[in-house]
Design a protein around this motif. Structure first.
Motif, PDB file in Angstrom:
ATOM      1  N   GLN A 241       0.827  -1.205   0.000  1.00 20.83           N
ATOM      2  CA  GLN A 241       0.000   0.000   0.000  1.00 20.83           C
ATOM      3  C   GLN A 241       0.867   1.263   0.000  1.00 20.83           C
ATOM      4  O   GLN A 241       0.561   2.238  -0.697  1.00 20.83           O
ATOM      5  CB  GLN A 241      -0.916   0.007   1.217  1.00 20.83           C
ATOM      6  CG  GLN A 241      -2.130  -0.910   1.085  1.00 20.83           C
ATOM      7  CD  GLN A 241      -3.009  -0.835   2.304  1.00 20.83           C
ATOM      8  OE1 GLN A 241      -2.637  -1.333   3.370  1.00 20.83           O
ATOM      9  NE2 GLN A 241      -4.160  -0.210   2.165  1.00 20.83           N
ATOM     10  N   ARG A 242       1.918   1.235   0.770  1.00 18.36           N
ATOM     11  CA  ARG A 242       2.801   2.403   0.807  1.00 18.36           C
ATOM     12  C   ARG A 242       3.446   2.637  -0.561  1.00 18.36           C
ATOM     13  O   ARG A 242       3.576   3.774  -1.018  1.00 18.36           O
ATOM     14  CB  ARG A 242       3.871   2.215   1.895  1.00 18.36           C
ATOM     15  CG  ARG A 242       3.318   2.303   3.307  1.00 18.36           C
ATOM     16  CD  ARG A 242       4.429   2.419   4.343  1.00 18.36           C
ATOM     17  NE  ARG A 242       5.193   1.176   4.466  1.00 18.36           N
ATOM     18  CZ  ARG A 242       4.878   0.199   5.317  1.00 18.36           C
ATOM     19  NH1 ARG A 242       3.836   0.319   6.111  1.00 18.36           N
ATOM     20  NH2 ARG A 242       5.626  -0.882   5.395  1.00 18.36           N
ATOM     21  N   THR A 243       3.845   1.540  -1.223  1.00 21.38           N
ATOM     22  CA  THR A 243       4.443   1.663  -2.550  1.00 21.38           C
ATOM     23  C   THR A 243       3.459   2.264  -3.548  1.00 21.38           C
ATOM     24  O   THR A 243       3.806   3.164  -4.327  1.00 21.38           O
ATOM     25  CB  THR A 243       4.905   0.279  -3.050  1.00 21.38           C
ATOM     26  OG1 THR A 243       5.891  -0.242  -2.173  1.00 21.38           O
ATOM     27  CG2 THR A 243       5.463   0.368  -4.466  1.00 21.38           C
ATOM     28  N   VAL A 244       2.237   1.793  -3.512  1.00 19.32           N
ATOM     29  CA  VAL A 244       1.219   2.267  -4.444  1.00 19.32           C
ATOM     30  C   VAL A 244       0.840   3.712  -4.145  1.00 19.32           C
ATOM     31  O   VAL A 244       0.655   4.521  -5.069  1.00 19.32           O
ATOM     32  CB  VAL A 244      -0.021   1.339  -4.383  1.00 19.32           C
ATOM     33  CG1 VAL A 244      -1.195   1.957  -5.141  1.00 19.32           C
ATOM     34  CG2 VAL A 244       0.331  -0.027  -4.961  1.00 19.32           C
ATOM     35  N   LEU A 245       0.733   4.059  -2.873  1.00 22.43           N
ATOM     36  CA  LEU A 245       0.412   5.442  -2.519  1.00 22.43           C
ATOM     37  C   LEU A 245       1.501   6.400  -2.989  1.00 22.43           C
ATOM     38  O   LEU A 245       1.217   7.518  -3.443  1.00 22.43           O
ATOM     39  CB  LEU A 245       0.233   5.566  -0.999  1.00 22.43           C
ATOM     40  CG  LEU A 245      -1.070   4.981  -0.438  1.00 22.43           C
ATOM     41  CD1 LEU A 245      -1.059   5.025   1.087  1.00 22.43           C
ATOM     42  CD2 LEU A 245      -2.266   5.766  -0.981  1.00 22.43           C
TER      43      LEU A 245
ATOM     44  N   SER B 108       0.924   9.448  -5.536  1.00 22.63           N
ATOM     45  CA  SER B 108       1.306  10.832  -5.220  1.00 22.63           C
ATOM     46  C   SER B 108       2.208  11.426  -6.294  1.00 22.63           C
ATOM     47  O   SER B 108       2.153  12.633  -6.591  1.00 22.63           O
ATOM     48  CB  SER B 108       2.021  10.883  -3.857  1.00 22.63           C
ATOM     49  OG  SER B 108       1.159  10.439  -2.829  1.00 22.63           O
ATOM     50  N   ALA B 109       3.037  10.574  -6.891  1.00 18.93           N
ATOM     51  CA  ALA B 109       3.946  11.055  -7.947  1.00 18.93           C
ATOM     52  C   ALA B 109       3.290  11.055  -9.317  1.00 18.93           C
ATOM     53  O   ALA B 109       3.947  11.396 -10.314  1.00 18.93           O
ATOM     54  CB  ALA B 109       5.198  10.175  -7.972  1.00 18.93           C
ATOM     55  N   GLY B 110       2.020  10.666  -9.400  1.00 15.31           N
ATOM     56  CA  GLY B 110       1.324  10.617 -10.684  1.00 15.31           C
ATOM     57  C   GLY B 110       1.791   9.496 -11.577  1.00 15.31           C
ATOM     58  O   GLY B 110       1.640   9.566 -12.802  1.00 15.31           O
ATOM     59  N   GLU B 111       2.335   8.443 -10.974  1.00 14.33           N
ATOM     60  CA  GLU B 111       2.898   7.345 -11.762  1.00 14.33           C
ATOM     61  C   GLU B 111       2.127   6.025 -11.607  1.00 14.33           C
ATOM     62  O   GLU B 111       2.579   4.981 -12.075  1.00 14.33           O
ATOM     63  CB  GLU B 111       4.361   7.127 -11.361  1.00 14.33           C
ATOM     64  CG  GLU B 111       5.254   8.337 -11.661  1.00 14.33           C
ATOM     65  CD  GLU B 111       6.672   8.135 -11.163  1.00 14.33           C
ATOM     66  OE1 GLU B 111       6.926   7.072 -10.538  1.00 14.33           O
ATOM     67  OE2 GLU B 111       7.512   9.030 -11.373  1.00 14.33           O
ATOM     68  N   LEU B 112       0.980   6.099 -10.951  1.00 15.82           N
ATOM     69  CA  LEU B 112       0.168   4.892 -10.824  1.00 15.82           C
ATOM     70  C   LEU B 112      -0.627   4.718 -12.112  1.00 15.82           C
ATOM     71  O   LEU B 112      -1.580   5.448 -12.382  1.00 15.82           O
ATOM     72  CB  LEU B 112      -0.779   4.993  -9.629  1.00 15.82           C
ATOM     73  CG  LEU B 112      -1.676   3.766  -9.394  1.00 15.82           C
ATOM     74  CD1 LEU B 112      -0.856   2.507  -9.198  1.00 15.82           C
ATOM     75  CD2 LEU B 112      -2.613   3.999  -8.205  1.00 15.82           C
TER      76      LEU B 112
END
Length: 360
Positions: A243-247, A251-255
């Motif tokens: 979850q931390r990785t995905v968040l 936040s960086a607009g890279e999901l």
């Protein structure tokens, strides 16, 4: 009788006074004559053949009658009297082909036979392309386990409310029947709920995995009504780091789909589920429970909802199976076809239902 008489001199005498062997020989010759000419015969000619063969065919052996029944079962203009006679025989090798598919046996005859004959006759009838509610009422009341399972799995069968009630009562002691009834597209909502009420949890889960996506919502809704609350299943996996990785990616607009595809290809299950959760709005615990089942449908549904390409959906299917399992090409092709056919609106309804039923 002109046609038959011209080929078999003394036919009238054979019919009235001939010994069994002569009658059997005459029956075989006349039946063959009928079968060769059936496509071009007028109704009055068929009626003449019918009248003669009804008297002669009983004198033939079982093998001859079996062959004749098999061939007559494929004809739409077979002699009705003769077909009815053969369909009422106790020998299922003779009656079976006609009961399975003959189009000339009328409804009343089928119901009569269903009421008085044995399980072999009922089983043959349960395989007919179409079964009326009146006929299935008799079948589910008199049939044994195999007969009732076969009728319930017949998509051309129709059941009355009474018939469904009997099926559901019997399904309480038969998991296979539960799955067959639960997959029927015409099963009314109330009967579905009654079916699920009498089923154990493992059967409910299996049924959910087997049905079409648009039926899964109905099953989930019924189970929730029965239990009074949505089911919560704790996961044994630790999704917090994922979850931390995905968040951080979000936040960086890279999901993106590309990031999700990368997770899937690297067999990073927790990150893949966490990314799907963030992109679809379905909670991780819900997705984990659905994806951990025996079918690929939840992946197809959520993938269609968020607009994934097939290459990503395929990678998620492979991820679900694990790094050491190779799926059969036919299974992957079936999944691809199902994904292509799945309507976005249908997928969205199912996902919306998951969202409303998931724990806070």
């Amino acid at each position: 009788m002109t046609i038959a008489t011209s080929l078999i001199p003394g036919l009238d005498e054979i019919v009235r006074h001939g010994d069994p062997s002569r009658r059997a020989e005459a029956a075989s010759r006349i039946a063959e004559l009928f079968l060769e000419a059936a496509a071009n015969l007028r109704p009055d000619h068929i009626e003449l053949f019918d009248g003669v063969l009804i008297d002669l065919v009983p004198h033939t052996g079982i093998e001859a009658r079996t062959d004749l029944a098999e061939r007559l079962s494929l004809l739409g203009n077979a002699p009705r009297g003769l077909v009815g006679q053969l369909a009422r025989e106790n020998e299922i090798l003779i009656a079976g082909p006609l009961l399975r598919r003959s189009p000339v046996i009328d409804e009343d005859a089928l119901i009569e036979i269903a009421r008085i004959k044995g399980q072999g006759h009922l089983l043959a009838m349960s395989e007919r392309p179409k079964l009326s509610p009146d006929l299935t009422d008799v079948i589910v009341r008199r049939g044994d386990r195999e007969v009732v399972r076969r009728a319930a799995g017949n998509s051309g069968a129709e059941f009355s409310s009474t018939g469904y009630s009997v099926l559901i009562k019997r399904a309480g002691q038969d998991a296979v029947l539960t799955l067959a009834v639960g997959q029927r597209d015409d099963l009314p909502k109330q009967h579905l709920k009654e079916l699920l009420e009498g089923s154990i949890d493992v059967i409910r889960r299996r049924l959910f995995e087997l049905v079409k996506p648009d039926r899964q919502a109905a099953i989930s809704r019924a189970i929730s009504e029965i239990s009074g609350a949505p089911e919560v299943v704790e996961s044994r996996r630790d999704f917090a780091p994922a979850q931390r990785t995905v968040l951080a990616l979000r936040s960086a607009g890279e999901l993106s789909e590309a990031a999700l595809l990368g997770f899937a290809k690297d067999h990073r299950y927790e990150e893949s589920v966490a990314a799907l959760s963030a992109m679809s709005g379905v909670k991780i615990t819900t997705l984990d429970r659905l994806i951990a089942g025996d079918r690929h449908d939840p992946i197809l549904i959520v993938g269609k909802t968020i607009g994934l390409e097939w290459v990503t959906v395929r990678a998620l299917i492979l991820l679900r199976l694990g790094p050491h399992r190779v799926p059969a090409p036919a299974d992957i092709e079936t999944a691809r076809v199902n994904f292509a056919r799945l309507m976005p609106s249908t997928a969205e309804r199912v996902v919306n239902f998951w969202q409303t039923r998931q724990p806070a």
